[in-house]
Motif scaffolding. Structure first.
Motif, short mmCIF file in Angstrom:
data_model
loop_
_atom_site.label_atom_id
_atom_site.label_comp_id
_atom_site.label_asym_id
_atom_site.label_seq_id
_atom_site.Cartn_x
_atom_site.Cartn_y
_atom_site.Cartn_z
N SER A 74 0.84 -1.10 0.01
CA SER A 74 0.15 0.00 -0.07
C SER A 74 0.98 1.29 0.16
O SER A 74 0.63 2.23 -0.55
CB SER A 74 -1.00 -0.07 1.31
N ARG A 75 2.08 1.18 0.80
CA ARG A 75 3.11 2.34 0.76
C ARG A 75 3.41 2.46 -0.57
O ARG A 75 3.55 4.00 -0.94
CB ARG A 75 3.90 2.13 1.82
N LEU A 76 3.80 1.49 -1.32
CA LEU A 76 4.45 1.80 -2.57
C LEU A 76 3.50 2.33 -3.70
O LEU A 76 3.70 3.30 -4.41
CB LEU A 76 5.19 0.34 -3.03
N ILE A 77 2.14 1.87 -3.40
CA ILE A 77 1.05 2.24 -4.39
C ILE A 77 0.93 3.80 -4.04
O ILE A 77 0.71 4.64 -5.16
CB ILE A 77 -0.12 1.55 -4.11
N VAL A 78 0.83 4.22 -2.99
CA VAL A 78 0.52 5.51 -2.62
C VAL A 78 1.80 6.64 -2.98
O VAL A 78 1.51 7.60 -3.62
CB VAL A 78 0.43 5.78 -1.05
N THR A 79 3.00 6.21 -2.76
CA THR A 79 4.17 6.82 -3.27
C THR A 79 4.46 6.82 -4.74
O THR A 79 4.50 7.97 -5.22
CB THR A 79 5.38 6.20 -2.71
N PHE A 80 4.00 5.95 -5.38
CA PHE A 80 3.81 5.81 -7.02
C PHE A 80 2.90 6.79 -7.35
O PHE A 80 2.83 7.52 -8.47
CB PHE A 80 3.53 4.53 -7.46
N LEU A 81 1.62 6.90 -6.73
CA LEU A 81 0.60 8.04 -7.21
C LEU A 81 1.30 9.41 -6.95
O LEU A 81 0.78 10.01 -7.89
CB LEU A 81 -0.71 7.69 -6.44
N PHE A 82 1.75 9.49 -6.00
CA PHE A 82 2.17 11.01 -5.85
C PHE A 82 3.29 11.17 -6.88
O PHE A 82 3.06 12.36 -7.45
CB PHE A 82 2.96 10.97 -4.36
N LEU A 83 4.21 10.30 -7.00
CA LEU A 83 5.23 10.88 -7.90
C LEU A 83 4.71 10.76 -9.33
O LEU A 83 5.00 11.74 -10.19
CB LEU A 83 6.33 9.72 -7.90
N TYR A 84 3.69 10.14 -9.77
CA TYR A 84 3.02 10.05 -11.03
C TYR A 84 2.17 11.28 -11.37
O TYR A 84 2.34 11.81 -12.35
CB TYR A 84 1.98 8.87 -11.25
N PHE A 85 1.51 11.96 -10.15
CA PHE A 85 0.71 12.87 -10.45
C PHE A 85 1.36 14.13 -10.19
O PHE A 85 1.11 15.27 -10.86
CB PHE A 85 -0.73 12.85 -9.51
N LEU A 86 2.11 14.27 -9.20
CA LEU A 86 2.82 15.53 -8.85
C LEU A 86 4.27 15.54 -9.47
O LEU A 86 4.71 16.71 -9.63
CB LEU A 86 3.13 15.57 -7.25
N GLN A 87 5.02 14.53 -9.80
CA GLN A 87 6.30 14.47 -10.35
C GLN A 87 7.28 15.19 -9.69
O GLN A 87 7.40 15.04 -8.15
CB GLN A 87 6.24 15.03 -11.67
N PHE A 88 8.01 16.20 -10.00
CA PHE A 88 8.87 17.00 -9.36
C PHE A 88 8.52 17.76 -8.24
O PHE A 88 9.16 18.08 -7.31
CB PHE A 88 9.74 17.65 -10.19
N THR A 89 7.19 18.26 -8.37
CA THR A 89 6.41 18.94 -7.40
C THR A 89 6.36 18.40 -6.13
O THR A 89 6.49 19.07 -4.92
CB THR A 89 5.06 19.45 -7.85
N PHE A 90 6.37 16.98 -6.18
CA PHE A 90 6.35 15.94 -4.92
C PHE A 90 7.61 16.47 -4.01
O PHE A 90 7.68 16.54 -2.70
CB PHE A 90 6.16 14.79 -5.37
N PHE A 91 8.69 16.72 -4.61
CA PHE A 91 10.05 16.64 -3.96
C PHE A 91 10.05 18.23 -3.27
O PHE A 91 10.22 18.59 -2.13
CB PHE A 91 11.22 16.55 -4.89
N PHE A 92 9.37 19.01 -4.06
CA PHE A 92 9.38 20.62 -3.39
C PHE A 92 8.34 20.54 -2.37
O PHE A 92 8.63 21.24 -1.51
CB PHE A 92 9.03 21.46 -4.52
N VAL A 93 7.36 19.66 -2.29
CA VAL A 93 6.39 19.79 -1.29
C VAL A 93 7.06 19.10 -0.01
O VAL A 93 6.95 19.62 0.90
CB VAL A 93 5.09 18.94 -1.75
N LEU A 94 7.94 18.18 -0.36
CA LEU A 94 8.74 17.38 0.85
C LEU A 94 9.59 18.41 1.37
O LEU A 94 9.80 18.38 2.67
CB LEU A 94 9.47 16.24 0.40
N VAL A 95 10.16 19.11 0.63
CA VAL A 95 11.02 20.08 1.34
C VAL A 95 10.52 21.27 2.02
O VAL A 95 10.86 21.32 3.02
CB VAL A 95 11.88 20.89 -0.01
N GLY A 96 9.21 21.54 1.62
CA GLY A 96 8.36 22.48 2.39
C GLY A 96 7.98 21.86 3.65
O GLY A 96 8.08 22.55 4.83
N VAL A 97 7.63 20.58 3.63
CA VAL A 97 7.20 19.99 5.02
C VAL A 97 8.29 19.65 5.88
O VAL A 97 8.15 19.85 7.13
CB VAL A 97 6.64 18.46 4.45
#
Length: 326
Positions: A289-312
């Motif tokens: 389940s964790r892998l699926i959630v992570t894949f979905l975040f990466l698929y839809f947000l792409q590099f934006t996901f990493f910027f979000v993590l920096v902000g978090v």
């Protein structure tokens, strides 16, 4: 009988010191004469000395480092010997000493990063003062490769109208801008490389020591990683310097701000990943389940996901979302 046992142990210590010194020299020479291996060797070059310290004691580690330096001096001369010992000798001795004494992992890794970064700046200062290899030299080397890059673009047919707005002039301007900004960010690159060297050497050392049945204090799981909130002030100062430099058109101040923020970027990213891992562990029990959630975040947000993590990661320094104790 006791004398025979002591003699046997001494002989074993001497043999291990010589073996590990020759292994360290072999790794160092491989990095010098096989450039494609240098990056990987830099990330594990401290291991033989650490192993000697854990098995035979700190004095044996100092002797191994000294013998390594002597062999390098004979083979390479004083200049390269000093550079190699500065880069890895001090870090290896410190990690070996800290592991042997059971120092807390957080302190050990933090000090290791400080030592590695200081060593890199010492080496770069030495290169500039003795051999004239300074920032301008590196920038010039990058500029010399511009024509080769342009030729590669032509060979790939990128200027044949495939991308109408990507002309040869635009490509050259982009390369020149990249070279200029890279030259301004060299200090940050030095710091980041020092952090990576210290971090990887730490983990490789722990892995090797565990394989030979030597236990050392381990870092906590990723989801438990946290830094004191005061660390955030460094990023705030860097961002403030960047804004002030941009507003007052003071390039040096802007450059200082950019370097500070670049150094903080991977730190905040790792903290953001730690927060993300914490909540994944909390709400998703199964690893699938964790892998699926992570894949979905990466698929839809792409590099934006990493910027979000920096902000978090930055916000977690202030709000401690996981309610962890430093």
């Amino acid at each position: 009988m006791r004398n025979e046992v002591n003699t046997s142990l001494q002989n074993q210590t001497v043999k291990e010191i010589f073996f590990m010194a020759f292994l360290t020299v072999l790794l160092g020479l491989s990095g010098l004469y096989l450039p494609f291996l240098k990056i990987f060797i830099d990330l594990c070059w401290t291991i033989p000395i650490i192993v000697v310290i854990m098995r035979q004691g700190f004095r044996a580690g100092v002797v191994t480092t000294g013998l390594t330096g002597l062999l390098f001096f004979i083979l390479l001369g004083p200049g390269q010997t000093l550079i190699l010992l500065l880069q890895f000798g001090v870090l290896a001795l410190f990690y070996g000493f800290a592991f042997k004494k059971g120092v807390k992992p957080k302190f050990t890794l933090s000090m290791g990063i400080g030592i590695a970064v200081a060593a890199i700046f010492a080496v770069m200062t030495l290169l500039a003062l003795v051999w004239g290899i300074d920032k301008a030299y590196f920038v010039q080397q990058m500029q010399n490769g511009t024509d080769a890059m342009m030729e590669g673009y032509r060979d790939l047919g990128l200027f044949d109208g495939v991308k109408p707005f990507f002309t040869e002039e635009v490509a050259r301007q982009q390369l020149e801008y990249t070279i200029a900004i890279s030259g301004r960010l060299l200090p940050a690159f030095y710091v980041l490389w020092g952090m990576l060297v210290a971090f990887i050497n730490y983990h490789v050392a722990q892995l090797v020591l565990s394989r030979i049945k030597i236990s050392v204090p381990a870092l906590p799981s990723l989801w438990q990683w946290r830094l004191p909130w005061g660390i955030a002030w460094g990023f705030i100062v860097g961002y403030g310097a960047y804004l002030a430099g941009d507003y007052l058109t003071i390039q040096k101040l802007t450059t200082v701000g950019l370097n500070i923020m670049l150094v903080y970027a991977p730190i905040l990213l790792i903290l953001g990943i730690a927060v993300y891992a914490f909540y994944l562990k909390k709400y998703f029990v199964r690893s699938g389940s964790r892998l699926i959630v992570t894949f979905l975040f990466l698929y839809f947000l792409q590099f934006t996901f990493f910027f979000v993590l920096v902000g978090v990661g930055l916000l977690d320094l202030f709000f401690n979302y996981r309610k962890l104790v430093d």
